[in-house]
Scaffold this motif. Structure first.
Motif, mmCIF file in Angstrom:
data_model
loop_
_atom_site.group_PDB
_atom_site.id
_atom_site.type_symbol
_atom_site.label_atom_id
_atom_site.label_comp_id
_atom_site.label_asym_id
_atom_site.label_seq_id
_atom_site.Cartn_x
_atom_site.Cartn_y
_atom_site.Cartn_z
ATOM 1 N N GLN A 37 0.794 -1.223 0.000
ATOM 2 C CA GLN A 37 0.000 0.000 0.000
ATOM 3 C C GLN A 37 0.831 1.280 0.000
ATOM 4 O O GLN A 37 0.362 2.319 -0.450
ATOM 5 C CB GLN A 37 -0.964 0.016 1.200
ATOM 6 C CG GLN A 37 -2.246 -0.754 0.966
ATOM 7 C CD GLN A 37 -2.126 -2.220 1.331
ATOM 8 O OE1 GLN A 37 -1.019 -2.735 1.457
ATOM 9 N NE2 GLN A 37 -3.247 -2.912 1.496
ATOM 10 N N CYS B 116 3.505 1.404 -7.719
ATOM 11 C CA CYS B 116 3.421 0.219 -8.562
ATOM 12 C C CYS B 116 3.388 0.638 -10.026
ATOM 13 O O CYS B 116 2.487 1.372 -10.456
ATOM 14 C CB CYS B 116 2.181 -0.598 -8.222
ATOM 15 S SG CYS B 116 2.199 -1.274 -6.542
ATOM 16 N N TYR C 273 -0.800 1.662 -9.550
ATOM 17 C CA TYR C 273 -1.210 2.009 -8.197
ATOM 18 C C TYR C 273 -0.293 3.108 -7.685
ATOM 19 O O TYR C 273 0.931 2.995 -7.753
ATOM 20 C CB TYR C 273 -1.156 0.802 -7.252
ATOM 21 C CG TYR C 273 -1.365 1.196 -5.807
ATOM 22 C CD1 TYR C 273 -2.592 1.725 -5.378
ATOM 23 C CD2 TYR C 273 -0.340 1.075 -4.882
ATOM 24 C CE1 TYR C 273 -2.776 2.111 -4.058
ATOM 25 C CE2 TYR C 273 -0.519 1.466 -3.558
ATOM 26 C CZ TYR C 273 -1.739 1.989 -3.162
ATOM 27 O OH TYR C 273 -1.924 2.386 -1.851
ATOM 28 N N LEU D 33 -6.217 5.721 -9.515
ATOM 29 C CA LEU D 33 -5.010 4.945 -9.263
ATOM 30 C C LEU D 33 -4.638 4.901 -7.782
ATOM 31 O O LEU D 33 -3.717 4.178 -7.401
ATOM 32 C CB LEU D 33 -3.847 5.509 -10.072
ATOM 33 C CG LEU D 33 -3.964 5.325 -11.589
ATOM 34 C CD1 LEU D 33 -2.898 6.137 -12.314
ATOM 35 C CD2 LEU D 33 -3.872 3.860 -11.976
ATOM 36 N N TYR E 286 -6.109 0.613 -4.063
ATOM 37 C CA TYR E 286 -5.221 -0.555 -4.092
ATOM 38 C C TYR E 286 -5.921 -1.689 -4.831
ATOM 39 O O TYR E 286 -6.969 -2.169 -4.411
ATOM 40 C CB TYR E 286 -4.860 -0.971 -2.674
ATOM 41 C CG TYR E 286 -3.792 -2.028 -2.603
ATOM 42 C CD1 TYR E 286 -2.468 -1.726 -2.884
ATOM 43 C CD2 TYR E 286 -4.106 -3.336 -2.266
ATOM 44 C CE1 TYR E 286 -1.475 -2.692 -2.814
ATOM 45 C CE2 TYR E 286 -3.127 -4.312 -2.191
ATOM 46 C CZ TYR E 286 -1.811 -3.983 -2.469
ATOM 47 O OH TYR E 286 -0.840 -4.952 -2.415
ATOM 48 N N SER E 287 -5.311 -2.114 -5.932
ATOM 49 C CA SER E 287 -6.015 -2.996 -6.865
ATOM 50 C C SER E 287 -5.446 -4.407 -6.936
ATOM 51 O O SER E 287 -5.917 -5.220 -7.734
ATOM 52 C CB SER E 287 -5.955 -2.368 -8.269
ATOM 53 O OG SER E 287 -4.603 -2.124 -8.652
ATOM 54 N N SER F 107 -6.413 -0.528 -14.241
ATOM 55 C CA SER F 107 -6.889 -0.580 -12.857
ATOM 56 C C SER F 107 -8.316 -0.060 -12.806
ATOM 57 O O SER F 107 -8.556 1.112 -13.067
ATOM 58 C CB SER F 107 -5.978 0.270 -11.967
ATOM 59 O OG SER F 107 -6.272 0.071 -10.616
#
Length: 265
Positions: A4, A8, A46, A54, A57-58, A122
């Motif tokens: 988190q 990313c 992310y 974005l 949190y995916s 995302s």
């Protein structure tokens, strides 16, 4: 491991034929690269502390949730590397230290009219998938542990297992090891907001200059089934990295094999 607080990012076009098969070459028609085999750029999927889509949190583990609309979603089987980021006093990235790697499904929707790659990457919780373990990187250059790994992927549909991406050695990446690392550092500092790409330096600022970057380094070429079949509810996705010295491409776990297994809903 929770990511988190980690920016990313993904690499576009780091494996021969993937962009052609995915129908995305046109997106990059105006992007000029230094060499013919160079990746096209990097994109976020992310961003910690972002107020945009974005910032959600995916990354999931055992579930892949498709969008509620007709999505044309495909598995993008990838290796992802966790890097420590070293900044200078001006917050320029000066070094990336590779720590661990895992498998990753950078699942992507083939969305007409998307202005940025990130818009296809995302769409909500469990849009992505991460493997069941991490392998420590002894050396991010030749003669290290990653030399011996292959990446493969499958989709089980109606009880039948289909190869989705080709079985490929990690050494088959166009840019890998020091060549990839140096290219990533350059793009993190200099990539501009242009065409499908975004200014990564600004994203690092928004993310409050995170200590680590989780970077998926590119999707393999598709096998025939993967090229011609989008994901459906009830499919099962497997993205596997295995050490050719001791493992094979089966779904049987081992200490050195990384298996991402997601059920699609």
């Amino acid at each position: 491991m929770y990511l988190q607080e980690t920016i990313c990012l993904g690499v576009a076009g780091n494996f021969a034929h993937h962009l052609e098969q995915a129908g995305e070459l046109e997106d990059f028609k105006d992007v000029v690269t230094k060499t013919a085999d160079a990746p096209k750029g990097i994109f976020p999927f992310y961003l910690p502390h972002s107020d945009s889509f974005l910032g959600l949190y995916s990354i999931g583990t055992d579930t892949l949730t498709l969008p509620s609309y007709e999505a044309n979603a495909q598995v993008e089987p990838e290796i992802a590397v966790l890097f420590d980021i070293v900044y200078d006093s001006d917050n320029q990235v000066i070094e990336l230290e590779a720590k661990q790697f895992t498998t990753f499904n950078d699942c992507t929707i083939r969305k007409e009219g998307a202005k940025k790659i990130s818009e296809k990457k995302s769409w909500g919780i469990n849009s992505k998938g991460i493997g069941d373990k991490w392998i420590a990187i002894d050396s991010f250059k030749e003669d290290g542990v990653m030399d011996n790994y292959h990446l493969c992927s499958f989709v089980r549909r109606d009880g039948v297992v289909h190869p989705y991406g080709v079985d490929a050695p990690l050494l088959g990446y166009a840019y890998f090891y020091t060549k990839l690392k140096d290219w990533l550092i350059d793009k993190m500092n200099t990539q501009e907001d242009f065409g499908p790409l975004e200014n990564i330096a600004k994203h690092l600022e928004t993310a409050m200059y995170p200590k680590q970057a989780f970077i998926s380094i590119g999707a393999t070429a598709y096998a025939e089934f993967g090229e011609h079949n989008y994901l459906k509810s009830a499919d099962e996705v497997y993205v596997i990295a295995y050490d050719i010295r001791s493992d094979d491409a089966s779904f049987t776990p081992s200490e050195t094999k990384i298996i991402l297994h997601q059920k699609v809903q």
